[in-house]
Design a protein around this motif. Structure first.
Motif, PDB file in Angstrom:
ATOM      1  N   LYS A  68      45.278  28.319  50.596  1.00  0.00           N
ATOM      2  CA  LYS A  68      44.752  29.026  51.765  1.00  0.00           C
ATOM      3  C   LYS A  68      45.028  30.514  51.582  1.00  0.00           C
ATOM      4  N   VAL A  69      43.985  31.309  51.709  1.00  0.00           N
ATOM      5  CA  VAL A  69      44.100  32.751  51.523  1.00  0.00           C
ATOM      6  C   VAL A  69      43.628  33.422  52.809  1.00  0.00           C
ATOM      7  N   ASP A  70      44.516  34.186  53.443  1.00  0.00           N
ATOM      8  CA  ASP A  70      44.195  34.892  54.689  1.00  0.00           C
ATOM      9  C   ASP A  70      44.697  36.323  54.532  1.00  0.00           C
ATOM     10  N   VAL A  71      43.848  37.179  53.998  1.00  0.00           N
ATOM     11  CA  VAL A  71      44.289  38.520  53.611  1.00  0.00           C
ATOM     12  C   VAL A  71      43.388  39.644  54.129  1.00  0.00           C
ATOM     13  N   GLN A  72      42.658  39.381  55.200  1.00  0.00           N
ATOM     14  CA  GLN A  72      41.931  40.442  55.907  1.00  0.00           C
ATOM     15  C   GLN A  72      40.996  41.265  55.017  1.00  0.00           C
ATOM     16  N   GLY A  73      40.212  40.624  54.178  1.00  0.00           N
ATOM     17  CA  GLY A  73      39.243  41.335  53.346  1.00  0.00           C
ATOM     18  C   GLY A  73      39.741  41.692  51.961  1.00  0.00           C
ATOM     19  N   PHE A  74      40.984  41.345  51.652  1.00  0.00           N
ATOM     20  CA  PHE A  74      41.588  41.651  50.350  1.00  0.00           C
ATOM     21  C   PHE A  74      41.372  40.498  49.361  1.00  0.00           C
ATOM     22  N   GLU A  75      40.559  39.516  49.753  1.00  0.00           N
ATOM     23  CA  GLU A  75      40.332  38.320  48.929  1.00  0.00           C
ATOM     24  C   GLU A  75      39.915  38.625  47.490  1.00  0.00           C
ATOM     25  N   PRO A  76      38.974  39.545  47.241  1.00  0.00           N
ATOM     26  CA  PRO A  76      38.596  39.807  45.848  1.00  0.00           C
ATOM     27  C   PRO A  76      39.785  40.231  44.983  1.00  0.00           C
ATOM     28  N   GLU A  77      40.704  40.983  45.555  1.00  0.00           N
ATOM     29  CA  GLU A  77      41.897  41.408  44.820  1.00  0.00           C
ATOM     30  C   GLU A  77      42.808  40.226  44.510  1.00  0.00           C
ATOM     31  N   VAL A  78      43.005  39.351  45.486  1.00  0.00           N
ATOM     32  CA  VAL A  78      43.846  38.168  45.286  1.00  0.00           C
ATOM     33  C   VAL A  78      43.235  37.262  44.225  1.00  0.00           C
ATOM     34  N   PHE A  79      41.934  37.013  44.326  1.00  0.00           N
ATOM     35  CA  PHE A  79      41.267  36.122  43.376  1.00  0.00           C
ATOM     36  C   PHE A  79      41.279  36.710  41.961  1.00  0.00           C
ATOM     37  N   ALA A  80      41.146  38.025  41.841  1.00  0.00           N
ATOM     38  CA  ALA A  80      41.194  38.659  40.520  1.00  0.00           C
ATOM     39  C   ALA A  80      42.569  38.458  39.879  1.00  0.00           C
ATOM     40  N   GLY A  81      43.615  38.510  40.678  1.00  0.00           N
ATOM     41  CA  GLY A  81      44.966  38.305  40.158  1.00  0.00           C
ATOM     42  C   GLY A  81      45.310  36.847  39.938  1.00  0.00           C
ATOM     43  N   ALA A  82      44.420  35.942  40.337  1.00  0.00           N
ATOM     44  CA  ALA A  82      44.627  34.499  40.166  1.00  0.00           C
ATOM     45  C   ALA A  82      43.512  33.881  39.320  1.00  0.00           C
ATOM     46  N   ALA A  83      42.753  34.699  38.623  1.00  0.00           N
ATOM     47  CA  ALA A  83      41.561  34.225  37.909  1.00  0.00           C
ATOM     48  C   ALA A  83      41.874  33.128  36.899  1.00  0.00           C
TER      49      ALA A  83
END
Length: 164
Positions: A109-124
């Motif tokens: 579950k990712v709840d980061v207020q629009g920062f999702e692309p950054e989180v996903f890039a660091g978890a690619a």
């Protein structure tokens, strides 16, 4: 779980402690935010709603960050510096959920207020390996725009490219 905002982390820790099943070696709470690269950043949080927190450098250095509030007239408060880490650097998992490996992630579950692309890039790497069974996240065009130029369709395609 990852929570860089101290007050939110304390609240989450108290909630988890009330659930004996989680509190016994099934839950770890780390003091990091997740991002594309490991670094430090300043966070701003909405007065009265610390769940509405944003990484300051991703929305610019403008002194007035009240536009990030979820309700007009609410105030955003500058917080402390927080540590951001790449999820790929923090978690080592088996190669596939289908192999039933210990440590696979059933739900992310990712709840980061629009920062999702950054989180996903660091978890690619983690996301491409198929060790995450399901993923839940918000996708708000306004929040995505506040943290970069990612459109909802681009975020959808990114997640599709990871195999979801």
């Amino acid at each position: 779980a990852f929570e860089p905002v101290e007050g939110n982390r304390q609240h989450l820790a108290k909630s988890v402690a009330l659930n004996e099943a989680l509190a016994q070696d099934k839950f770890a709470l780390l003091p990091y935010g997740l991002a594309r690269e490991s670094r430090s950043a300043v966070v701003v949080s909405q007065a009265g709603n610390a769940g509405n927190s944003h990484i300051l450098d991703s929305v610019g250095a403008n002194e007035d960050h009240n536009f990030l509030a979820d309700t007009p007239g609410k105030v955003m408060l500058r917080g402390n510096e927080v540590a951001l880490r790449r999820l790929d650097d923090l978690i080592s998992l088996p190669t596939s959920c289908s192999k039933g490996g210990v440590g696979a992630i059933a739900l992310m579950k990712v709840d980061v207020q629009g920062f999702e692309p950054e989180v996903f890039a660091g978890a690619a790497h983690l996301l491409r390996r198929g060790v995450v069974g399901a993923m839940v996240f918000e996708c708000e065009s306004e929040r995505l725009a506040q943290h970069g130029k990612t459109a909802p369709l681009e975020l959808y395609q990114l997640v599709r490219d990871f195999g979801f």
